[in-house]
Design an enzyme around this catalytic site. Structure first.
Site, PDB file in Angstrom:
ATOM      1  N   SER A 124      30.636 -19.177 -45.031  1.00  0.00           N
ATOM      2  CA  SER A 124      31.416 -18.788 -43.857  1.00  0.00           C
ATOM      3  C   SER A 124      31.295 -19.800 -42.721  1.00  0.00           C
ATOM      4  CB  SER A 124      30.973 -17.407 -43.369  1.00  0.00           C
ATOM      5  OG  SER A 124      31.311 -16.430 -44.310  1.00  0.00           O
ATOM      6  N   GLU A 247      14.855  -2.430 -50.327  1.00  0.00           N
ATOM      7  CA  GLU A 247      14.433  -1.718 -49.126  1.00  0.00           C
ATOM      8  C   GLU A 247      13.366  -2.505 -48.365  1.00  0.00           C
ATOM      9  OE1 GLU A 247      15.479   0.709 -47.562  1.00  0.00           O
ATOM     10  OE2 GLU A 247      16.823   1.730 -48.954  1.00  0.00           O
ATOM     11  N   ASP A 353      33.267  -8.701 -46.505  1.00  0.00           N
ATOM     12  CA  ASP A 353      32.437  -9.619 -47.285  1.00  0.00           C
ATOM     13  C   ASP A 353      31.166  -8.940 -47.791  1.00  0.00           C
ATOM     14  OD1 ASP A 353      31.726 -12.354 -48.136  1.00  0.00           O
ATOM     15  OD2 ASP A 353      30.181 -12.200 -46.598  1.00  0.00           O
ATOM     16  N   ASP A 394      38.356 -16.250 -44.990  1.00  0.00           N
ATOM     17  CA  ASP A 394      37.647 -17.531 -45.018  1.00  0.00           C
ATOM     18  C   ASP A 394      37.291 -17.967 -46.437  1.00  0.00           C
ATOM     19  OD1 ASP A 394      35.842 -15.452 -45.276  1.00  0.00           O
ATOM     20  OD2 ASP A 394      34.327 -16.342 -43.972  1.00  0.00           O
TER      21      ASP A 394
END
Ligand SMILES: *[C@@H]1O[C@H](CO)[C@@H](O)[C@H](O)[C@H]1NC(C)=O
Ligand SMILES: *[C@@H]1O[C@H](CO)[C@@H](O)[C@H](O)[C@H]1NC(C)=O
Ligand SMILES: *[C@@H]1O[C@H](CO)[C@@H](O)[C@H](O)[C@H]1NC(C)=O
Ligand SMILES: *[C@@H]1O[C@H](CO)[C@@H](O)[C@H](O)[C@H]1NC(C)=O
Length: 460
Positions: A124, A247, A353, A394
């Site tokens: 990105s 987690e 995304d 993008d």
């Protein structure tokens, strides 16, 4: 006349029309068929085609847009846009395939090649630098040309490139940035930051040896004081369905963010100080009540920081606590459009995304539809004759649309009454090539396989 554009969608639309024509025969057997009886008439399809051609011919390409709004669906490739279109239509009780997202009706459409200087698939940061600064660069670099190197501060000197934010300010326009991701995250950061590493979001993330470079949050507040609207959303909640190691990873991430938040606190206090000293009407808001109380008519600067991390997914958003991307877009347009010279606004839907990374197509589609609502609000609040609205992505994702599901079959469905594969087993229409939901057959070990051979299967 309209001066608008949408990227990456028309090809998808054409393929949908084809699929739709092929599967018309099946409609007769379904309860909704009457509503679609007009599809049996050849003229219906001819008229639809004529309308599209006439609309394209009417669109005026002349003139200069005073206002520009870029909507960026992070990771919203062609299949994500197609799936979201079908899903959104199905939410309205339609079959879905024939539905249109707002940008499907835009007069201009194009496709872009999103590779970056050193990657077939861009990240990105390099992508943001390309579509906001007009310069392709290396993975992970923000606002720097390919002469710079990842993580190297000294090599960034003299290799800065300016973005449309800078050009807009130079033209006397107002500018704003709205994102559902962290405002220091790669895509929104590409509007304002020059950093050899997208990960340098706060001071403690910049290595000691590279401290000559300012972190991204610092650059936003201290070096870009004339951005009038800065909004991003709040932290998402723990996903209980995650595996334990994920987690733990998140827990560490949360601790890291907490430390960073002190830095953000410093930054927003500096932000407030600067605006007060210069006598600008400014508001800092951190919840929906505060956000709703902002009167755009007498607000010059708005900083909305709802938490230290990305926003919650739209399907999990607490609507009494958090504004939607449409609300944020509308407020930004109202504040910025007071400038007679016009404005530039960047709006990112960042979590399309993230949902795709986690193979949650359903959540990704709801994010796309939320952005679609934001585009519609922006269109209502602006005029076609002076405002250019661009909707793009993008980069894409490994989402594919497979098989011959019936017209109107729920697009996210995995019910066993779906078509069967050659192996006699059902499959979902949507398939991710990698990630937690990828096909689970034991994967081949390609270490000793000549993958240059034409006959080799592309086994992920
Ligand atoms: C940055 O580049 C310079 C010049 O090539 C080099 O001397 C230096 O070691 C690099 N620094 C890092 C952190 O890679
Ligand atoms: C745009 O960037 C140039 C070069 O970095 C800088 O000198 C100028 O002040 C910037 N303009 C605005 C309006 O921020
Ligand atoms: C949403 O937020 C409000 C206000 O904090 C709270 O009272 C309510 O319980 C929340 N709703 C849900 C579904 O979490
Ligand atoms: C894959 O094959 C290579 C070469 O035969 C071997 O060294 C490696 O251990 C294999 N990897 C796995 C995960 O089986």
């Amino acid at each position: 006349m309209a001066i608008q554009q949408a990227a990456c969608v028309r090809v998808a639309a054409i393929s949908v029309y084809l699929t739709l024509a092929l599967s018309m025969v099946d409609c007769a057997a379904t309860p909704k068929a009457d509503r679609y009886a007009h599809e049996k008439e050849p003229n219906y399809w001819h008229d639809l085609g004529d309308q599209d051609i006439q609309a394209a011919l009417r669109a005026n390409q002349g003139g200069v847009a005073k206002n520009v709004i870029i909507f960026l669906g992070d990771g919203m490739g062609v299949t994500t846009s197609t799936g979201a279109r079908i899903w959104a239509g199905q939410q309205l009780g339609l079959y879905g395939e024939e539905h249109d997202l707002s940008w499907d009706r835009f007069p201009f459409t194009g496709l872009s090649k999103t590779y970056c200087m050193d990657g077939q698939t861009t990240d990105s940061a390099a992508s943001g630098t390309a579509f906001l600064c007009g310069v392709k660069t290396r993975m992970g670099l923000l606002g720097l040309s390919g002469r710079a190197a990842l993580g190297n501060c000294s090599m960034s000197e003299g290799n800065q490139v300016e973005s449309i934010l800078n050009w807009s300010l130079a033209a006397g326009k107002s500018v704003g940035v709205v994102s559902t991701a962290r405002i220091s995250h790669a895509t929104p950061a590409a509007t304002y930051a020059k950093s050899p590493d997208r990960r340098w979001e706060s001071d403690r993330l910049v290595p000691e040896s590279e401290k000559n470079c300012k972190d991204i949050a610092y650059q936003l507040v201290m070096q870009n004081p004339r951005i009038q609207v800065i909004i991003r959303e709040r932290e998402r909640q723990t996903e209980t369905e995650r595996q334990t190691d994920r987690e733990r990873e998140r827990e560490r991430e949360r601790e890291r963010r907490e430390k960073e938040s002190k830095h953000f606190t410093f930054c927003f206090q500096e932000w407030k100080k600067e605006k007060a000293e210069r006598g600008f009407a400014h508001r800092y808001v951190y919840d929906k009540t505060g956000f709703d109380s902002v009167d755009p008519r007498n607000t010059e600067y708005l900083l909305g920081l709802f938490n230290q991390d990305h926003m919650q997914y739209e399907v999990e958003r607490n609507k009494t606590k958090e504004p939607s991307i449409a609300d944020m877009t509308a407020k930004a347009v109202q504040i910025l459009s007071k400038n007679p010279n016009g404005f530039f606004l960047f709006v990112e839907s960042g979590r399309i995304d993230h949902a795709n990374h986690d193979n949650w197509a359903h959540k990704a589609f709801a994010e796309v539809e939320a952005m679609n609502q934001a585009v519609l609000r922006a269109k209502e609040l602006t005029a076609d004759h002076d405002t250019l609205i661009v909707v793009s992505a993008d980069h894409s994702h490994v989402l594919s649309i497979a098989g011959y599901a019936d017209r109107g079959n729920p697009i996210t469905d995995g019910k066993p009454d779906l078509s069967l594969g050659a192996d006699g087993l059902p499959y979902t229409t949507l398939i991710y090539g990698n990630g937690p939901g990828r096909p689970t057959a034991t994967r081949a070990n390609l270490t000793d396989v000549d993958t240059g051979w034409f006959g080799v299967l592309q086994l992920g």
